[in-house]
Structure formats: structure tokens, C-alpha cells
Design an enzyme around this catalytic site. Structure first.
Site, PDB file in Angstrom:
ATOM      1  N   ASP A  60       1.828   4.057 -13.066  1.00  0.00           N
ATOM      2  CA  ASP A  60       2.045   2.955 -12.130  1.00  0.00           C
ATOM      3  C   ASP A  60       0.962   2.885 -11.059  1.00  0.00           C
ATOM      4  O   ASP A  60       0.310   3.880 -10.736  1.00  0.00           O
ATOM      5  CB  ASP A  60       3.393   3.121 -11.418  1.00  0.00           C
ATOM      6  N   ASP A  61       0.830   1.693 -10.486  1.00  0.00           N
ATOM      7  CA  ASP A  61       0.132   1.421  -9.216  1.00  0.00           C
ATOM      8  C   ASP A  61      -1.364   1.246  -9.336  1.00  0.00           C
ATOM      9  O   ASP A  61      -2.027   0.981  -8.331  1.00  0.00           O
ATOM     10  CB  ASP A  61       0.410   2.500  -8.163  1.00  0.00           C
ATOM     11  N   HIS A 111       3.619  -4.973 -12.532  1.00  0.00           N
ATOM     12  CA  HIS A 111       4.178  -4.126 -11.469  1.00  0.00           C
ATOM     13  C   HIS A 111       4.165  -4.850 -10.119  1.00  0.00           C
ATOM     14  O   HIS A 111       4.111  -4.202  -9.078  1.00  0.00           O
ATOM     15  CB  HIS A 111       3.391  -2.811 -11.389  1.00  0.00           C
ATOM     16  N   HIS A 115       3.172  -4.857  -4.539  1.00  0.00           N
ATOM     17  CA  HIS A 115       3.988  -3.648  -4.465  1.00  0.00           C
ATOM     18  C   HIS A 115       4.981  -3.658  -3.289  1.00  0.00           C
ATOM     19  O   HIS A 115       5.102  -2.678  -2.562  1.00  0.00           O
ATOM     20  CB  HIS A 115       3.100  -2.401  -4.378  1.00  0.00           C
ATOM     21  N   TYR A 152       9.031   0.966  -6.654  1.00  0.00           N
ATOM     22  CA  TYR A 152      10.064   1.875  -6.144  1.00  0.00           C
ATOM     23  C   TYR A 152      11.354   1.835  -6.967  1.00  0.00           C
ATOM     24  O   TYR A 152      12.335   2.470  -6.601  1.00  0.00           O
ATOM     25  CB  TYR A 152      10.409   1.568  -4.674  1.00  0.00           C
ATOM     26  N   HIS A 206       1.973   8.208 -11.669  1.00  0.00           N
ATOM     27  CA  HIS A 206       1.147   7.279 -10.900  1.00  0.00           C
ATOM     28  C   HIS A 206      -0.311   7.725 -11.000  1.00  0.00           C
ATOM     29  O   HIS A 206      -0.644   8.838 -10.592  1.00  0.00           O
ATOM     30  CB  HIS A 206       1.578   7.269  -9.432  1.00  0.00           C
TER      31      HIS A 206
END
Length: 253
Positions: A60-61, A111, A115, A152, A206
Site C-alpha cells: 500500500d501507499d 487506494h 489517503h 486505514y 507498505h
């Protein structure tokens, strides 16, 4: 919630209700997803019950300008395919890395654009975040994401049903969380993932943390040593490879 693989692929579709949303895609049109993508689908996936010794590594991210390329090198050396849940504004910032992810056979998921915590936002605000990211990924790679992961994990059941109903995107959560964002150290991250992974697991990590990247050789080799194989999220769901799907842009309604 964990779904049996056969049930997941053949059960009757969920009865999903949500207020009609206006189109929020860019003026040039929206992405039309193929009908078979969501036939008899469910709105949320945490893991898939399967007898096959497979797991899905997810990151992720990103993309991150230096760490993601390092990770891609590690995956390529082991011929492992993963799923990257990318942030839209980072896709726009690092298009070359995004293209590399797709070109090397990995799957890209949505995603959100920036965020945020989405669970307190209106449906329209949620759709705008997700549509902007879908457009960015499509513009860079030529195909849109087919799954969504909320930042999250903050996404209500009602929001998951709304998204599935209006954009045909299932929400992909996870069954293994090493809490790498807490930076516990690469050895701890690897140990948590290897010891807690089971067939059908969806593993959350991540690729914006150096400790996570440092943990990957032991993680990937440890899972392989346990006899587990790596698949993308689409493969885990029994769908075609993301790179093999053909999408077209249609005029916004």
C-alpha cells in the site's frame, strides 16, 4: 469475512442498495468495466478459503521513488507477482514507476487519491476520491484498477456496498497485518508474516517504509520455504490476470 472460493465465484449476487450518484469522472468519460468482472460478486474480501497453497502479497501507499523500485527488483529476481494499492496523487507524481509495476506483471489497485479517512465522508466525496485515482491509473497504464482498498481500512459496510453497486469495485481488506507502519524492525515484520500466513491469505504491507523493504527477502523466501506460492488479488479471486483484461472508455452518462 472469508469466502469459500466456490461460493465466492458462484453465489447469487448481493442485494445492494444505495442512492443514485451523479457521475464524477473526468469530462472525457468514465471507465467501463466488463460485466463478468462483478457477476455474482460480494462487496468485501478479507481472505479466500482455498485448498491451493497461495497467498497474495499486497503493498500500500506507493509508489515510492526509491523503495518501490528496490522492491520490484526483489520480486523480479524471484519471479513473484504482487498487488500494489497505489495512491492516485502519487501515481500522477511517479508515472514511470507506476508503468513499471504494470509492465512487470503486477496488479495495481485503487487506494484513493489522497489517503484520507473515508468512513466519515459522504458517498459523493468517496466516489470523487476513487474516480480520480481510477482515471490516473488508467491514464498511465491503459487499464483501470478492478479492486479498492480503503486507507486505514476505514470504510463502513454501507460504503462498501455503495462502491460495489456504483463502481463495481470490491473492497479488499486483509487477513495478515504485520503492522509494519509501526516500524517494529525488519526481522519482526518478516516473522509475523511468515508465521501467520495461511493458504488464501491476503497480506498487508507498505512499500513506503524502508524496514518493510528490508524485510522482504526473508519474508518472500520464508513463505516460499513453507510451500506457499504468490498470486495477485485477481488471481486469488479466480479472475483473469489484470494485464489480460481489455477495457474501454465510454462517455459519461
Amino acid at each position: 469475512m472469508t469466502f469459500d472460493r466456490r461460493t465466492f465465484l458462484s453465489a447469487a449476487g448481493c442485494a445492494l442498495t444505495a442512492a443514485a450518484l451523479p457521475s464524477t469522472a473526468a469530462a472525457q468519460g468514465v471507465i467501463s468495466l466488463p460485466d463478468d468482472l462483478v457477476a455474482n460478486d460480494h462487496a468485501t474480501v478479507t481472505a479466500v478459503a482455498t485448498a491451493q497453497p497461495v497467498v497474495a502479497m499486497t503493498f500500500d501507499d506507493g509508489p515510492h521513488p526509491s523503495l518501490t523500485p528496490q522492491l520490484l527488483d526483489m520480486l523480479a529476481a524471484r519471479n513473484i507477482k504482487a498487488t500494489f494499492y497505489l495512491i492516485g496523487n502519487r501515481v500522477a507524481q511517479f508515472p514511470a514507476i507506476t508503468r513499471r509495476i504494470a509492465a512487470e506483471g503486477h496488479e495495481i489497485g485503487n487506494h484513493s487519491w489522497s489517503h484520507p479517512f473515508l468512513n466519515g465522508r459522504s458517498d459523493l466525496s468517496v466516489i470523487r476520491e476513487i474516480d480520480a485515482t481510477t482515471e490516473a491509473i488508467f491514464d498511465v497504464t491503459g487499464r483501470p484498477p478492478v479492486t479498492f482498498r480503503p486507507p486505514y481500512g476505514a470504510f463502513t459496510n454501507a460504503q462498501r456496498r455503495m462502491l460495489h453497486a456504483h463502481r463495481r469495485l470490491p473492497t479488499i481488506l486483509w487477513s495478515v497485518d504485520p503492522q509494519d507502519w509501526r516500524r517494529p524492525g525488519s526481522g519482526v515484520i518478516a516473522s509475523r508474516i511468515v508465521s501467520h500466513s495461511r493458504p488464501g491469505a491476503i497480506i498487508l504491507t507498505h512499500d513506503i517504509h524502508s524496514g518493510t523493504i528490508a524485510a522482504m527477502p526473508a519474508t518472500l523466501d520464508g513463505l516460499t520455504g513453507r510451500g506457499l506460492r504468490f498470486v495477485t488479488v485477481s488471481q486469488m479471486l479466480g479472475w483473469p490476470l489484470w494485464q489480460s483484461r481489455h477495457f474501454r472508455r465510454v462517455a459519461a452518462s
